[in-house]
Structures are given as structure tokens and as C-alpha cells.
Design a protein around this motif. Sequence first.
Motif, PDB file in Angstrom:
ATOM      1  N   TYR A  33      13.110  45.244  47.437  1.00 35.89           N
ATOM      2  CA  TYR A  33      12.228  44.164  47.881  1.00 35.89           C
ATOM      3  C   TYR A  33      11.983  44.322  49.373  1.00 35.89           C
ATOM      4  N   ASP A  82       9.557  38.023  48.535  1.00 42.50           N
ATOM      5  CA  ASP A  82       9.118  38.501  47.227  1.00 42.50           C
ATOM      6  C   ASP A  82       9.701  37.616  46.133  1.00 42.50           C
ATOM      7  N   ARG A  83       9.001  37.568  45.033  1.00 43.50           N
ATOM      8  CA  ARG A  83       9.468  36.784  43.885  1.00 43.50           C
ATOM      9  C   ARG A  83      10.679  37.483  43.278  1.00 43.50           C
TER      10      ARG A  83
END
Length: 133
Positions: A33, A82-83
Motif C-alpha cells: 500500500y 488506501d482502502r
Amino acid sequence: MYQHAKLRAFENQLKALFNEVDHQLEDRWGNLYSVHPNRPRRGETADPEMDGLFEVAADFTPGIGSEMGRGYIISLRVATLDRLAPEQYEMFMKETAEIVKSLLPRYFPERSLQVVRDGNRFKIIGDFSLGFA
């Protein structure tokens, strides 16, 4: 504030263990990420807890309301915008707990410590005795 010398030594050793955990997580997953824009990149600070994708620490709890009692909660934060799917976070938590479990005998050979699941967190429990100053 006064701190028992043996408690200070114990927590310094625990910090060293968690720095190693942080390095292992960063080595394996640090590029998965993007790092939060306000967080320094890995290696930009003197403390691995303060930079890179992961922030791993141990937070003491007296264990009030816990079936496992007192111990050190394994705290993990993934510093990203980020998810992050709940399953991915759970996988990071389990891996972190496994790394801690594998390192405890090396960092604390004279103590009986273990990593257990306590609700939705992992915790280090066992012999935290300090003896006499």
C-alpha cells in the motif's frame, strides 16, 4: 516520574523486539500500500514505529474485564489512505502475532511469555515479575 529500573529494561527489550517485528513486516509488505502522505518513508526516522507503512507497538493493559488478565496488547496500525479490507488487516494482525510469538524466547529467554487472542486483539501474557530493585 520514577520508573523501576527492571521495568525500564524490560520495556526497552520489548521495544527492540517490536522494532524487529516492524522491520519484518516492512520487508514483506511495505510496498503493498502507499504510505500515508504525512508519514515519513521507511528509514527516515530513528524509530521504525514512526515511519513506513506499519506502526507496531505494545501497550500495557491491567486486563480489567479481560479473561486473559493483564498483559501487553499488540497494537498494529497500517499507515495508509488506501482502502484496507478487514480480512487484510486481520491477516496482518495474525502475522504480527506469529512473529512476536517466535521472537519472545530470543528476547526474553528467562521469562514464560505467550501470545494469546483476547477478544479481537492479540496480547502478550505471562511472567512480568520485576523482582527487587
